[in-house]
Design a protein around this motif. Structure first.
Motif, PDB file in Angstrom:
ATOM      1  N   VAL A 148       0.830  -1.203   0.000  1.00 41.76           N
ATOM      2  CA  VAL A 148       0.000   0.000   0.000  1.00 41.76           C
ATOM      3  C   VAL A 148       0.866   1.254   0.000  1.00 41.76           C
ATOM      4  O   VAL A 148       0.655   2.185  -0.799  1.00 41.76           O
ATOM      5  N   THR A 149       1.861   1.317   0.881  1.00 37.74           N
ATOM      6  CA  THR A 149       2.700   2.515   0.929  1.00 37.74           C
ATOM      7  C   THR A 149       3.576   2.630  -0.319  1.00 37.74           C
ATOM      8  O   THR A 149       3.932   3.748  -0.721  1.00 37.74           O
ATOM      9  N   PHE A 150       3.899   1.497  -0.943  1.00 43.04           N
ATOM     10  CA  PHE A 150       4.652   1.542  -2.208  1.00 43.04           C
ATOM     11  C   PHE A 150       3.850   2.324  -3.254  1.00 43.04           C
ATOM     12  O   PHE A 150       4.383   3.207  -3.927  1.00 43.04           O
ATOM     13  N   VAL A 151       2.571   2.010  -3.381  1.00 46.96           N
ATOM     14  CA  VAL A 151       1.722   2.700  -4.351  1.00 46.96           C
ATOM     15  C   VAL A 151       1.566   4.169  -3.977  1.00 46.96           C
ATOM     16  O   VAL A 151       1.674   5.070  -4.828  1.00 46.96           O
ATOM     17  N   LEU A 249      -2.526  -0.339 -15.654  1.00 44.57           N
ATOM     18  CA  LEU A 249      -2.097  -1.739 -15.758  1.00 44.57           C
ATOM     19  C   LEU A 249      -1.137  -2.098 -14.617  1.00 44.57           C
ATOM     20  O   LEU A 249      -1.217  -3.194 -14.048  1.00 44.57           O
ATOM     21  N   TRP A 250      -0.234  -1.177 -14.299  1.00 45.70           N
ATOM     22  CA  TRP A 250       0.651  -1.408 -13.158  1.00 45.70           C
ATOM     23  C   TRP A 250      -0.141  -1.437 -11.853  1.00 45.70           C
ATOM     24  O   TRP A 250       0.117  -2.270 -10.977  1.00 45.70           O
ATOM     25  N   ALA A 251      -1.121  -0.554 -11.732  1.00 46.51           N
ATOM     26  CA  ALA A 251      -1.930  -0.509 -10.511  1.00 46.51           C
ATOM     27  C   ALA A 251      -2.720  -1.792 -10.318  1.00 46.51           C
ATOM     28  O   ALA A 251      -2.859  -2.285  -9.190  1.00 46.51           O
ATOM     29  N   VAL A 252      -3.236  -2.346 -11.417  1.00 44.10           N
ATOM     30  CA  VAL A 252      -3.995  -3.609 -11.338  1.00 44.10           C
ATOM     31  C   VAL A 252      -3.124  -4.703 -10.740  1.00 44.10           C
ATOM     32  O   VAL A 252      -3.583  -5.498  -9.891  1.00 44.10           O
ATOM     33  N   ALA A 253      -1.858  -4.768 -11.165  1.00 40.22           N
ATOM     34  CA  ALA A 253      -0.965  -5.801 -10.654  1.00 40.22           C
ATOM     35  C   ALA A 253      -0.737  -5.641  -9.153  1.00 40.22           C
ATOM     36  O   ALA A 253      -0.760  -6.633  -8.404  1.00 40.22           O
ATOM     37  N   VAL A 254      -0.523  -4.404  -8.708  1.00 34.04           N
ATOM     38  CA  VAL A 254      -0.279  -4.171  -7.287  1.00 34.04           C
ATOM     39  C   VAL A 254      -1.531  -4.466  -6.463  1.00 34.04           C
ATOM     40  O   VAL A 254      -1.450  -5.041  -5.369  1.00 34.04           O
ATOM     41  N   VAL A 255      -2.702  -4.094  -6.982  1.00 32.41           N
ATOM     42  CA  VAL A 255      -3.956  -4.389  -6.279  1.00 32.41           C
ATOM     43  C   VAL A 255      -4.157  -5.894  -6.143  1.00 32.41           C
ATOM     44  O   VAL A 255      -4.585  -6.391  -5.085  1.00 32.41           O
ATOM     45  N   LEU A 304      -4.159 -10.630 -17.415  1.00 31.36           N
ATOM     46  CA  LEU A 304      -2.806 -11.129 -17.206  1.00 31.36           C
ATOM     47  C   LEU A 304      -2.120 -10.384 -16.062  1.00 31.36           C
ATOM     48  O   LEU A 304      -1.360 -10.982 -15.290  1.00 31.36           O
ATOM     49  N   GLN A 305      -2.392  -9.096 -15.938  1.00 34.66           N
ATOM     50  CA  GLN A 305      -1.829  -8.328 -14.829  1.00 34.66           C
ATOM     51  C   GLN A 305      -2.400  -8.781 -13.488  1.00 34.66           C
ATOM     52  O   GLN A 305      -1.710  -8.749 -12.467  1.00 34.66           O
TER      53      GLN A 305
END
Length: 397
Positions: A148-151, A249-255, A304-305
């Motif tokens: 969470v803090t990374f995002v 797309l990057w956010a989807v992977a982190v979520v 895929l993400q």
């Protein structure tokens, strides 16, 4: 005599909160470093080649020193060592902010990488030891605060640079490491403290073949992400995805990663069953990057993400569980250090390979990650077979 249930629940929640704060502040700096440290390097006047050399330094450092630095946590209290390493990193970043020449920047970056090589594995040791002792129920619900803090720091870093310029980045990194040092000091020590055998200098048991097979399997699955980390943004932009779409797309992977930590965090306490999760992650990685190589369109790319939750989240949780079961009790920190070193080597080699393959084949670089995933699957299967055949390891697989 045990604590009454209400007190036991309250103690567990307080313990989880303290460890969550530790993970959150450890990853605060990572979220600023990965996207924006290259921007700061460029602002100092370094050229592309010099920036590439500087960014390669932390990978090389982790290969050679992560095992030794993290292994100190078996002789010292891991939370104290973690605080010292973060404090040292903060001082180095303050010094780095004053530099503009390649050589001092490279030297200070190497020194910061030495300190930071032990930060994440030591935090994992502190958390998994509490899970193993039964004081904490769920590793994932604690570790997710790091994601969470990374995002959040990704977003904050973009705002700070837009408003004030890239010169702030080393100071932000120094402040983040300082806060992480304070968080480490308030983190609980592992139950039982330092192993008496280790603290008195006695030799601890070594690492067996199943341990090294598990480390190799995890390193391979982790290395399959090299192409997507290095070249997915460039490739997605080249096929017409907007900058906003790439960001999502990057956010989807982190979520997806956070969701796995939230729902499946108990995997970290599953012992040798963690080897199965490494194998599952290897299969998912082969599917994810095989399909990605054919440019399947935005909708499928989003799906895929989402697999990142398995290819990274489940792999990470399963690895923690397996290594905890396969490593001697007095050498848990050293085990994490060896994982970091081997993973850094595999990721570095895969990243270098990806650079050549992307230049030659474009999206074909993602297909090249499939054999690495298959190798990880084979190593995980061998680890399962060896662990089953070794009567020294208890528990089911």
């Amino acid at each position: 005599m045990g604590l009454p249930p209400p007190l036991r629940t309250g103690f567990s929640r307080l313990l989880a909160a303290r460890l969550s704060l530790m993970h959150a502040l450890n990853f605060l700096g990572v979220g600023f470093y990965l996207p924006f440290f290259p921007v700061w390097l460029a602002s100092t006047g370094l050229g592309d080649v010099d920036i590439g050399y500087v960014l390669a330094i932390p990978i090389l450092v982790r290969v050679f020193v992560a095992s030794s630095v993290t292994g100190l946590g078996d002789r010292l209290r891991p939370n104290i060592l973690l605080a010292l390493l973060n404090g040292l990193a903060a001082l180095i970043y303050f010094a780095l902010a004053q530099q503009s020449q390649f050589l001092p920047i490279a030297i200070l970056t190497a020194l910061s990488a030495v300190a930071l090589s032990g930060v994440v594995p030591l935090a994992d040791v502190l958390t998994t030891e509490q899970v193993k002792a039964g004081a904490l129920r769920d590793y994932g619900r604690v570790r997710l605060w790091g994601s969470v803090t990374f995002v959040l720091s990704n977003l904050a870093g973009g705002y700070l640079i837009a408003q004030h310029g890239a010169w702030l980045i080393p100071f932000v990194l120094a402040g983040s490491s300082s806060l992480a040092a304070l968080a480490a000091l308030q983190a609980p020590s592992p139950p039982g403290g330092v192993s008496p055998a280790v603290s008195q200098g006695a030799s601890a048991a070594g690492f067996g073949l199943p341990f090294w097979l598990a480390v190799g399997a995890a390193a391979c699955v982790n290395a399959t992400h090299a192409a997507v980390y290095a070249f997915s943004s460039l490739h997605w932009r080249s096929i017409g995805f907007s900058g906003e779409t790439v960001g999502w797309l990057w956010a989807v992977a982190v979520v997806a990663e956070i969701a796995v930590f939230l729902v499946g965090g108990s995997i970290a306490a599953s012992g040798l069953v963690g080897l199965r999760w490494i194998a599952i992650a290897a299969i998912a990685a082969a599917l994810r990057f095989g399909v990605m190589s054919v440019d399947p369109g935005l909708a499928v790319t989003v799906l895929l993400q989402l697999l990142h939750g398995i290819t990274f989240g489940c792999m990470h949780l399963g690895t923690l569980a397996a290594l905890s079961a396969l490593s001697p009790g007095a050498r848990r920190a050293a085990a994490q250090g060896r994982l970091v070193a081997v993973s850094a080597l595999a990721m570095g080699l895969a990243t270098i390979l990806s650079g050549y393959l992307y230049r030659l084949f474009g999206p074909g670089v993602f297909l090249a990650m499939v054999p690495i995933a298959v190798l990880g699957l084979i190593l995980a299967a061998l680890a399962i077979l060896k662990a089953r055949g070794n009567t020294g390891f208890g528990g089911r697989i």
